[in-house]
Design an enzyme around this catalytic site. Sequence first.
Site, PDB file in Angstrom:
ATOM      1  N   CYS A 150       1.001  -0.799   0.278  1.00 25.57           N
ATOM      2  CA  CYS A 150      -0.249  -0.440   0.045  1.00 25.57           C
ATOM      3  C   CYS A 150       0.819   1.334  -0.171  1.00 25.57           C
ATOM      4  CB  CYS A 150      -1.028   0.203   1.331  1.00 25.57           C
ATOM      5  SG  CYS A 150      -0.112  -0.302   2.661  1.00 25.57           S
ATOM      6  N   HIS A 242      -2.564   6.398   3.992  1.00 28.31           N
ATOM      7  CA  HIS A 242      -1.229   6.642   3.766  1.00 28.31           C
ATOM      8  C   HIS A 242      -0.447   8.079   3.842  1.00 28.31           C
ATOM      9  CE1 HIS A 242      -1.209   3.025   5.515  1.00 28.31           C
ATOM     10  NE2 HIS A 242      -0.379   1.679   4.869  1.00 28.31           N
ATOM     11  N   ASN A 322      -5.049   3.556   2.296  1.00 26.73           N
ATOM     12  CA  ASN A 322      -4.076   2.607   1.993  1.00 26.73           C
ATOM     13  C   ASN A 322      -4.942   0.788   2.112  1.00 26.73           C
ATOM     14  OD1 ASN A 322      -4.913   3.513   5.089  1.00 26.73           O
ATOM     15  ND2 ASN A 322      -4.313   1.274   5.170  1.00 26.73           N
TER      16      ASN A 322
HETATM   17  N1  LIG Z   1      -5.177  -4.595   6.026  1.00 26.63           N
HETATM   18  C1  LIG Z   1      -4.357  -3.935   5.595  1.00 26.63           C
HETATM   19  O1  LIG Z   1      -4.348  -2.547   5.098  1.00 26.63           O
HETATM   20  C2  LIG Z   1      -3.433  -4.268   4.498  1.00 26.63           C
HETATM   21  C3  LIG Z   1      -3.447  -5.396   4.311  1.00 26.63           C
HETATM   22  N2  LIG Z   1      -2.682  -6.590   3.475  1.00 26.63           N
HETATM   23  C4  LIG Z   1      -1.982  -7.876   3.048  1.00 26.63           C
HETATM   24  O2  LIG Z   1      -3.452  -8.166   2.983  1.00 26.63           O
HETATM   25  C5  LIG Z   1      -3.535  -9.485   3.310  1.00 26.63           C
HETATM   26  C6  LIG Z   1      -4.485 -10.367   4.123  1.00 26.63           C
HETATM   27  O3  LIG Z   1      -4.501  -8.634   5.218  1.00 26.63           O
HETATM   28  P1  LIG Z   1      -5.779  -8.477   6.600  1.00 26.63           P
HETATM   29  O4  LIG Z   1      -6.557  -8.660   5.643  1.00 26.63           O
HETATM   30  O5  LIG Z   1      -5.213  -7.064   6.599  1.00 26.63           O
HETATM   31  O6  LIG Z   1      -5.439  -9.866   7.337  1.00 26.63           O
HETATM   32  P2  LIG Z   1      -6.400 -10.591   8.456  1.00 26.63           P
HETATM   33  O7  LIG Z   1      -5.849 -11.042   9.332  1.00 26.63           O
HETATM   34  O8  LIG Z   1      -7.644  -9.349   8.727  1.00 26.63           O
HETATM   35  O9  LIG Z   1      -7.828 -11.438   7.517  1.00 26.63           O
HETATM   36  C7  LIG Z   1      -6.471 -12.691   6.805  1.00 26.63           C
HETATM   37  C8  LIG Z   1      -7.973 -13.416   6.213  1.00 26.63           C
HETATM   38  O10 LIG Z   1      -7.173 -14.931   6.019  1.00 26.63           O
HETATM   39  C9  LIG Z   1      -8.348 -15.677   6.719  1.00 26.63           C
HETATM   40  N3  LIG Z   1      -7.026 -16.706   6.756  1.00 26.63           N
HETATM   41  C10 LIG Z   1      -6.179 -16.498   7.657  1.00 26.63           C
HETATM   42  N4  LIG Z   1      -4.794 -17.847   8.012  1.00 26.63           N
HETATM   43  C11 LIG Z   1      -5.675 -18.947   6.942  1.00 26.63           C
HETATM   44  C12 LIG Z   1      -5.343 -19.991   7.482  1.00 26.63           C
HETATM   45  N5  LIG Z   1      -4.665 -21.008   7.126  1.00 26.63           N
HETATM   46  N6  LIG Z   1      -5.480 -20.598   5.623  1.00 26.63           N
HETATM   47  C13 LIG Z   1      -6.537 -20.095   4.373  1.00 26.63           C
HETATM   48  N7  LIG Z   1      -7.760 -18.458   5.317  1.00 26.63           N
HETATM   49  C14 LIG Z   1      -6.693 -18.720   6.737  1.00 26.63           C
HETATM   50  C15 LIG Z   1      -8.582 -15.653   7.449  1.00 26.63           C
HETATM   51  O11 LIG Z   1      -9.424 -16.320   8.230  1.00 26.63           O
HETATM   52  P3  LIG Z   1     -10.727 -16.371   8.974  1.00 26.63           P
HETATM   53  O12 LIG Z   1     -11.069 -15.127   9.103  1.00 26.63           O
HETATM   54  O13 LIG Z   1     -11.004 -17.314   8.820  1.00 26.63           O
HETATM   55  O14 LIG Z   1      -9.760 -16.683  10.176  1.00 26.63           O
HETATM   56  C16 LIG Z   1      -9.133 -13.658   6.928  1.00 26.63           C
HETATM   57  O15 LIG Z   1     -10.123 -14.786   6.225  1.00 26.63           O
HETATM   58  C17 LIG Z   1      -2.014  -9.776   3.998  1.00 26.63           C
HETATM   59  O16 LIG Z   1      -1.282 -10.197   3.695  1.00 26.63           O
HETATM   60  C18 LIG Z   1      -1.960  -8.646   4.674  1.00 26.63           C
HETATM   61  O17 LIG Z   1      -0.498  -8.012   4.577  1.00 26.63           O
HETATM   62  C19 LIG Z   1      -2.046  -5.441   1.854  1.00 26.63           C
HETATM   63  C20 LIG Z   1      -2.269  -3.969   2.265  1.00 26.63           C
HETATM   64  C21 LIG Z   1      -3.552  -3.101   2.922  1.00 26.63           C
HETATM   65  N1  LIG Z   2       2.323  -3.542   5.881  1.00 24.92           N
HETATM   66  C1  LIG Z   2       1.202  -2.122   4.601  1.00 24.92           C
HETATM   67  C2  LIG Z   2       0.277  -3.258   4.793  1.00 24.92           C
HETATM   68  C3  LIG Z   2       0.126  -4.763   4.732  1.00 24.92           C
HETATM   69  O1  LIG Z   2      -0.615  -6.087   4.454  1.00 24.92           O
HETATM   70  O2  LIG Z   2       1.249  -4.582   3.800  1.00 24.92           O
HETATM   71  P1  LIG Z   2       1.075  -5.776   2.468  1.00 24.92           P
HETATM   72  O3  LIG Z   2       0.748  -6.185   0.804  1.00 24.92           O
HETATM   73  O4  LIG Z   2       2.814  -5.121   1.505  1.00 24.92           O
HETATM   74  O5  LIG Z   2       2.137  -7.127   3.326  1.00 24.92           O
HETATM   75  C4  LIG Z   2       1.135  -1.700   6.729  1.00 24.92           C
HETATM   76  O6  LIG Z   2       1.450  -1.687   7.513  1.00 24.92           O
HETATM   77  O7  LIG Z   2       0.503  -0.223   6.044  1.00 24.92           O
END
Ligand SMILES: NC(=O)C1=CN([C@@H]2O[C@H](COP(=O)(O)OP(=O)(O)OC[C@H]3O[C@@H](n4cnc5c(N)ncnc54)[C@H](OP(=O)(O)O)[C@@H]3O)[C@@H](O)[C@H]2O)C=CC1
Ligand SMILES: N[C@@H](CC(=O)OP(=O)(O)O)C(=O)O
Length: 344
Positions: A150, A242, A322
Amino acid sequence: MAVRVGVLGATGAVGQRLIQLLDPHPDFEIAALTASGSSAGKTYRQAAKWRVDSPIPDDIADTTVTATDPDEVPTDVDLLFSSLPSSVGAEVEAPFCEEGYVVSSNSSNGRMDDDIPLVIPEVNADHLDLLEVQRDRRGWDGAMVKNPNCSTITFVPTLAALTDFGLEKVHVSTLQAVSGAGYDGVSSMEIIDNAIPYIGSEEDKLETESRKLLGDFDGASLSHNSMAVSASCNRIPTIDGHLENVWVETQDDLTPDEATAAMREYPSLDLRSSPDPLIQVFDEPDRPQPRMDRTLGDGMAIAAGGLQESPFGLQYNCLAHNTIRGAAGASVLNGELLLEKGYI
Ligand SMILES: NC(=O)C1=CN([C@@H]2O[C@H](COP(=O)(O)OP(=O)(O)OC[C@H]3O[C@@H](n4cnc5c(N)ncnc54)[C@H](OP(=O)(O)O)[C@@H]3O)[C@@H](O)[C@H]2O)C=CC1
Ligand SMILES: N[C@@H](CC(=O)OP(=O)(O)O)C(=O)O
């Protein structure tokens, strides 16, 4: 007819944003929702702690969540949006591609692999054709495209607007919202009345992903941009958006007026989620600000401002939402590009 799509990691923070963007999308129809084993078998309403700012769509609320396994996803689903933790993505995304699914992933695993296109459509849509190399090399019927981190997405479009001046050195310092760490990522006791000058692996991502995004693809391989990038990443107590401070040294002279014009004229794309203009440059010296400017272009625009000369070259600020432009919206936009280019 709408393309049938699935969301991997549908119950998470980014998964919820994906549902918010995909449910009304005219080109896509949500047909599969996956999460971890502890959510599998529950309805979406039972499995997800819904936290985005619009109600769960009714049809989604009653959908049964499945495990994140190719055997659990209907074969008539053509495109998967992945928002899994990167450790999970590293294990499960490739098997989906082997089974013929096209995956638009937001997870950081594999972003720097030399046969995985890392794409911001308005910046490097041509890199998507790296998928031909990927399919030859990996023997996949499916395919995988990634969107960047992001914070990378926030400043790279502004650099893309300046490439004609010859990018040499870039310094970027971020002020990142707490939503980037996920709902449980930073405790309130840590972040209220505070700023944290460390976000694990983030600085490296900005420094390497930016050079890949601004590299050249010659149809067979990708060379990374030679500019030097130094990043410093900080967490601050904003919810979304951000903000970044950037210094750019260029080969050719570059005035703030020339940079403003280049950013304002930088073209957007004719994709449904691409904002027009892509980069909105403010004249007011105190903009952009997260609370006021993160929803520009439905959360998909890049805001810039404060352009001025400095001893370290051109100095400016930029901002993006973000979890929309930086995550879910970025994956959806890549899905639209995949569709336009005939990969699905
Ligand atoms: N939050 C943000 O703003 C940003 C996040 N990201 C990236 O996006 C991705 C998701 O982030 P975020 O949504 O915040 O994470 P969350 O922890 O909120 O969600 C994770 C998701 O993955 C599922 N999950 C977790 N463990 C497993 C497993 N072993 N097998 C299958 N599914 C699984 C969870 O399911 P369950 O509910 O059943 O646990 C949930 O649906 C990450 O890689 C993060 O780094 C990137 C940019 C921004
Ligand atoms: N690390 C970013 C969010 C994130 O999850 O990044 P990435 O998609 O590279 O794992 C933040 O903290 O704002």
